[in-house]
Design a protein around this motif. Sequence first.
Motif, PDB file in Angstrom:
ATOM      1  N   ASP A 119       0.839  -1.198   0.000  1.00  0.00           N
ATOM      2  CA  ASP A 119       0.000   0.000   0.000  1.00  0.00           C
ATOM      3  C   ASP A 119       0.874   1.247   0.000  1.00  0.00           C
ATOM      4  O   ASP A 119       1.641   1.487   0.948  1.00  0.00           O
ATOM      5  CB  ASP A 119      -0.924   0.009   1.216  1.00  0.00           C
ATOM      6  CG  ASP A 119      -1.966  -1.095   1.150  1.00  0.00           C
ATOM      7  OD1 ASP A 119      -2.757  -1.078   0.193  1.00  0.00           O
ATOM      8  OD2 ASP A 119      -1.981  -1.964   2.031  1.00  0.00           O
ATOM      9  N   LEU A 120       0.768   2.007  -1.066  1.00  0.00           N
ATOM     10  CA  LEU A 120       1.561   3.226  -1.227  1.00  0.00           C
ATOM     11  C   LEU A 120       0.981   4.364  -0.394  1.00  0.00           C
ATOM     12  O   LEU A 120      -0.233   4.563  -0.365  1.00  0.00           O
ATOM     13  CB  LEU A 120       1.579   3.627  -2.706  1.00  0.00           C
ATOM     14  CG  LEU A 120       2.414   4.853  -3.049  1.00  0.00           C
ATOM     15  CD1 LEU A 120       3.895   4.506  -3.058  1.00  0.00           C
ATOM     16  CD2 LEU A 120       1.991   5.416  -4.408  1.00  0.00           C
ATOM     17  N   ALA A 176       2.487 -10.097   9.260  1.00  0.00           N
ATOM     18  CA  ALA A 176       3.925  -9.838   9.366  1.00  0.00           C
ATOM     19  C   ALA A 176       4.368  -8.829   8.314  1.00  0.00           C
ATOM     20  O   ALA A 176       3.798  -8.741   7.222  1.00  0.00           O
ATOM     21  CB  ALA A 176       4.710 -11.134   9.198  1.00  0.00           C
ATOM     22  N   HIS A 177       5.413  -8.047   8.640  1.00  0.00           N
ATOM     23  CA  HIS A 177       6.035  -7.173   7.654  1.00  0.00           C
ATOM     24  C   HIS A 177       6.712  -8.019   6.587  1.00  0.00           C
ATOM     25  O   HIS A 177       7.427  -8.980   6.894  1.00  0.00           O
ATOM     26  CB  HIS A 177       7.075  -6.260   8.312  1.00  0.00           C
ATOM     27  CG  HIS A 177       6.480  -5.147   9.127  1.00  0.00           C
ATOM     28  ND1 HIS A 177       5.749  -4.127   8.555  1.00  0.00           N
ATOM     29  CD2 HIS A 177       6.510  -4.890  10.459  1.00  0.00           C
ATOM     30  CE1 HIS A 177       5.354  -3.289   9.508  1.00  0.00           C
ATOM     31  NE2 HIS A 177       5.803  -3.733  10.669  1.00  0.00           N
ATOM     32  N   SER A 221       3.655   0.579   2.763  1.00  0.00           N
ATOM     33  CA  SER A 221       3.572  -0.500   3.741  1.00  0.00           C
ATOM     34  C   SER A 221       3.532  -1.826   2.993  1.00  0.00           C
ATOM     35  O   SER A 221       3.127  -1.889   1.826  1.00  0.00           O
ATOM     36  CB  SER A 221       2.335  -0.355   4.622  1.00  0.00           C
ATOM     37  OG  SER A 221       1.157  -0.460   3.842  1.00  0.00           O
ATOM     38  N   SER A 222       3.959  -2.879   3.653  1.00  0.00           N
ATOM     39  CA  SER A 222       3.953  -4.201   3.024  1.00  0.00           C
ATOM     40  C   SER A 222       3.715  -5.250   4.100  1.00  0.00           C
ATOM     41  O   SER A 222       4.454  -5.324   5.072  1.00  0.00           O
ATOM     42  CB  SER A 222       5.289  -4.474   2.315  1.00  0.00           C
ATOM     43  OG  SER A 222       6.363  -4.386   3.225  1.00  0.00           O
ATOM     44  N   PRO A 267      13.846  -0.927   4.675  1.00  0.00           N
ATOM     45  CA  PRO A 267      12.647  -1.616   5.163  1.00  0.00           C
ATOM     46  C   PRO A 267      12.115  -1.074   6.480  1.00  0.00           C
ATOM     47  O   PRO A 267      12.868  -0.554   7.321  1.00  0.00           O
ATOM     48  CB  PRO A 267      13.127  -3.057   5.329  1.00  0.00           C
ATOM     49  CG  PRO A 267      14.589  -2.950   5.575  1.00  0.00           C
ATOM     50  CD  PRO A 267      15.056  -1.759   4.790  1.00  0.00           C
ATOM     51  N   ALA A 268      10.822  -1.221   6.655  1.00  0.00           N
ATOM     52  CA  ALA A 268      10.178  -0.871   7.922  1.00  0.00           C
ATOM     53  C   ALA A 268      10.812  -1.659   9.053  1.00  0.00           C
ATOM     54  O   ALA A 268      11.223  -2.806   8.884  1.00  0.00           O
ATOM     55  CB  ALA A 268       8.689  -1.183   7.847  1.00  0.00           C
ATOM     56  N   GLY A 269      10.924  -1.015  10.214  1.00  0.00           N
ATOM     57  CA  GLY A 269      11.453  -1.700  11.384  1.00  0.00           C
ATOM     58  C   GLY A 269      12.957  -1.677  11.509  1.00  0.00           C
ATOM     59  O   GLY A 269      13.492  -2.137  12.529  1.00  0.00           O
TER      60      GLY A 269
END
Length: 280
Positions: free
Chosen positions: A17-18, A100-101, A94-95, A70-72
Amino acid sequence: MQQTTFWKNYMTNAQLDLSIARYTKVPATWAEDSYVPEFNKLYFIMEGEGFVKVNGETYYPKPGELYLLPAGSTQAYGTLNDHNTFGKYWCHFSSKVNDAHLFQIIQAPVFITPCDPELLIHKFKQLILHSEKGDLSSGFRVHSTLFGIMADFIEQSSEVHFDSRTVPSFEKMDKILQYIESHLHDSLSVEDLARIASFHPNYFISVFKKYTGLSPIQFINRQRMERAKHLLLFTEQSVTGIADSLGMEVSYFSRMFREQIGFSPKNYREMISRTGVTKN
């Protein structure tokens, strides 16, 4: 990247999701010391100098390189030359795969050098264009373009691998999916599959649907139809022979094939043959 039967099916649940996409010539004040974002970032560097730091390792991006942050992960960034800052296409997104990411499951490199930079520029321009539109089709365009960019990133990297530690019951579910693949001609019951996984049938159904998006029976029937499509395309087997090889009555097989594929097996074969597909 080695793919098991499990991962091929599990990744069909991926969602991207952009939130924003832009081209920016960053100011001299572009800097962040240390933070952990909840979203992923892509930077496609077009010009200038600067640095990014991911989990303690510092990189100095060059024009033509595509970075995935990446996130996190713990990140930092900044400029090196006030008069020659980065010009970059970028986006935040987001992915997730289930809860889970995505990039906790997929271990990917921080950057690649794209094989076709002009095509990537075109995709970023499309991403920006459609993200700013409000029409009905724009959301579909954004999703397909973002998936395309990430597919290219994964395909062009030799360092991507799955981390099975992030997915509970991975080994059991992979075993089950491989068992289904090699026993499509057999009568497969939920009870038998649950027994192989050492799960209670009700729990097995829940876990199976979480990882594949389908109930066990729906998944088995989908795989049977995919096998049937392959046999119709690449062999001269009769429709009756294909149904027999899948352990199905021909009338039931033909009805299910039409329901799932939209054509009868015979019409599907004729249609594909007219497109000139080579059988080998």
